[in-house]
Write an enzyme that holds these catalytic residues in place. Structure first.
Site, PDB file in Angstrom:
ATOM      1  N   ASN A   1       0.868  -1.180   0.000  1.00  0.00           N
ATOM      2  CA  ASN A   1       0.000   0.000   0.000  1.00  0.00           C
ATOM      3  C   ASN A   1       0.905   1.230   0.000  1.00  0.00           C
ATOM      4  O   ASN A   1       1.490   1.576   1.017  1.00  0.00           O
ATOM      5  CB  ASN A   1      -0.904  -0.032   1.243  1.00  0.00           C
TER       6      ASN A   1
ATOM      7  N   LYS B   1       0.093   4.247  -0.305  1.00  0.00           N
ATOM      8  CA  LYS B   1      -0.549   5.423   0.298  1.00  0.00           C
ATOM      9  C   LYS B   1      -0.337   6.663  -0.590  1.00  0.00           C
ATOM     10  O   LYS B   1      -0.273   6.530  -1.803  1.00  0.00           O
ATOM     11  CB  LYS B   1      -0.038   5.618   1.731  1.00  0.00           C
TER      12      LYS B   1
ATOM     13  N   GLU C   1      -5.274  -4.777  10.729  1.00  0.00           N
ATOM     14  CA  GLU C   1      -4.248  -3.748  10.940  1.00  0.00           C
ATOM     15  C   GLU C   1      -4.565  -2.974  12.214  1.00  0.00           C
ATOM     16  O   GLU C   1      -5.371  -2.030  12.179  1.00  0.00           O
ATOM     17  CB  GLU C   1      -4.236  -2.761   9.765  1.00  0.00           C
TER      18      GLU C   1
ATOM     19  N   GLY D   1       2.557   2.511  10.783  1.00  0.00           N
ATOM     20  CA  GLY D   1       3.505   3.605  10.585  1.00  0.00           C
ATOM     21  C   GLY D   1       4.210   4.032  11.855  1.00  0.00           C
ATOM     22  O   GLY D   1       4.805   5.100  11.913  1.00  0.00           O
TER      23      GLY D   1
ATOM     24  N   HIS E   1      -9.536   1.300   4.958  1.00  0.00           N
ATOM     25  CA  HIS E   1      -8.252   1.468   5.654  1.00  0.00           C
ATOM     26  C   HIS E   1      -8.447   2.379   6.863  1.00  0.00           C
ATOM     27  O   HIS E   1      -9.231   3.337   6.798  1.00  0.00           O
ATOM     28  CB  HIS E   1      -7.211   2.066   4.697  1.00  0.00           C
TER      29      HIS E   1
ATOM     30  N   SER F   1       3.548  -1.948  10.426  1.00  0.00           N
ATOM     31  CA  SER F   1       4.993  -1.999  10.628  1.00  0.00           C
ATOM     32  C   SER F   1       5.619  -3.343  10.268  1.00  0.00           C
ATOM     33  O   SER F   1       6.542  -3.816  10.934  1.00  0.00           O
ATOM     34  CB  SER F   1       5.343  -1.602  12.068  1.00  0.00           C
TER      35      SER F   1
ATOM     36  N   GLU G   1      -6.756   4.699   8.014  1.00  0.00           N
ATOM     37  CA  GLU G   1      -6.517   6.119   7.756  1.00  0.00           C
ATOM     38  C   GLU G   1      -7.759   6.770   7.159  1.00  0.00           C
ATOM     39  O   GLU G   1      -8.059   7.934   7.431  1.00  0.00           O
ATOM     40  CB  GLU G   1      -5.281   6.278   6.852  1.00  0.00           C
TER      41      GLU G   1
END
Ligand code: 13P
Length: 248
Positions: free
Chosen positions: A4, A6, A164, A170, A94, A210, A96
């Site tokens: 991904n 991003k 996730e 991240g 996701h 991560s 985010e």
């Protein structure tokens, strides 16, 4: 293994990234692992052309989609548009997007359906945040997201579910492989409850948060973890290739 990317890499950089990745992988790797890269919308067409021209066995993924096939939705991109570009996988829900762009269980469900109806594979993301984990509610939150996102969608086509945990994304702080394994098993169990066993067993479960070349083996050793959704480490073709080749 899904990379991904991003909101990184313009289309020229994306072309270089997929080319470098393909130089580092060989047929034996593709036999063992399905590899997908998910660039930004602006790079999809360029990456698709490179993949096709060079016959790379690399799948193309998108990072989001709208649930309607067309219409007055300024700024949005539809599933049929993505399918026409050769996109095979679409990341849906996701964290985010859930945290920053108002994605809800309801929109995740509709997007998942739109992706399935267009013959692509949704990569449905679920995961608890730090507060929820500390309150001991991680399992409840994730089960709720799985049920809401996949309700009436399981069994229509292939679905991938990515676990996730938000606190691991991240941050360099990955979940313990044991915890990821337990959550993956619980997601499998939830799907068994929602659909028949074949569907539940046939659904690929990814861990994300991560992941890097150093820890991928420990995640893949877990019975219910079938792959990884990789952010930061997928931007470097060397490290993403090393993740793909985790079995070596
Ligand atoms: P990182 O691998 O950078 O933690 O990102 C994970 C992720 O969000 C993949 O979708």
């Amino acid at each position: 293994m899904v990379g991904n990317w991003k909101m990184n890499a313009n289309h020229l950089e994306a072309i270089q990234m997929v080319q470098k990745l393909s130089y580092r992988l060989d047929p034996g790797d593709y036999d063992r692992v399905d590899v997908v890269v998910a660039p930004a919308f602006t790079a999809l067409r360029s990456v698709q052309i490179v993949i096709e021209q060079d016959h790379m066995p690399i799948g193309l993924g998108a990072q989001d989609v709208h649930w309607e096939p067309e219409g007055a939705y300024t700024g949005e991109v539809s599933a049929p548009m993505l399918a026409k570009l050769g996109v095979g996988h679409v990341i849906v829900g996701h964290s985010e997007r859930r945290q920053m762009f108002g994605e809800t269980d309801e929109t995740v469900n509709r997007k998942t359906r739109a992706v399935l109806d267009t013959g692509m594979v949704p990569v449905v993301c679920v995961g608890e945040n730090l507060g929820e984990r500390e309150e001991g509610r991680a399992e409840e939150v994730v089960i709720g997201q799985v049920r809401a996102g996949l309700n009436r969608n399981l069994g229509i086509g292939s679905v991938v579910v990515a676990y996730e945990p938000v606190w691991a994304i991240g941050t360099g702080r990955n979940a313990l492989p044991d915890d990821a394994g337990v959550m993956a098993e619980m997601i499998r169990e939830t799907m068994r409850d929602m659909a028949d066993t074949d569907v539940a067993e046939g659904t690929r479960l990814l861990y994300g948060g991560s992941v890097n070349a150093g820890n991928i083996k420990d995640f893949m050793a877990k019975r219910h973890v079938d792959g990884a959704l990789v952010g930061g480490a997928s931007l470097d073709p060397d490290s993403f290739a090393a993740i793909v080749r985790y079995f070596r």
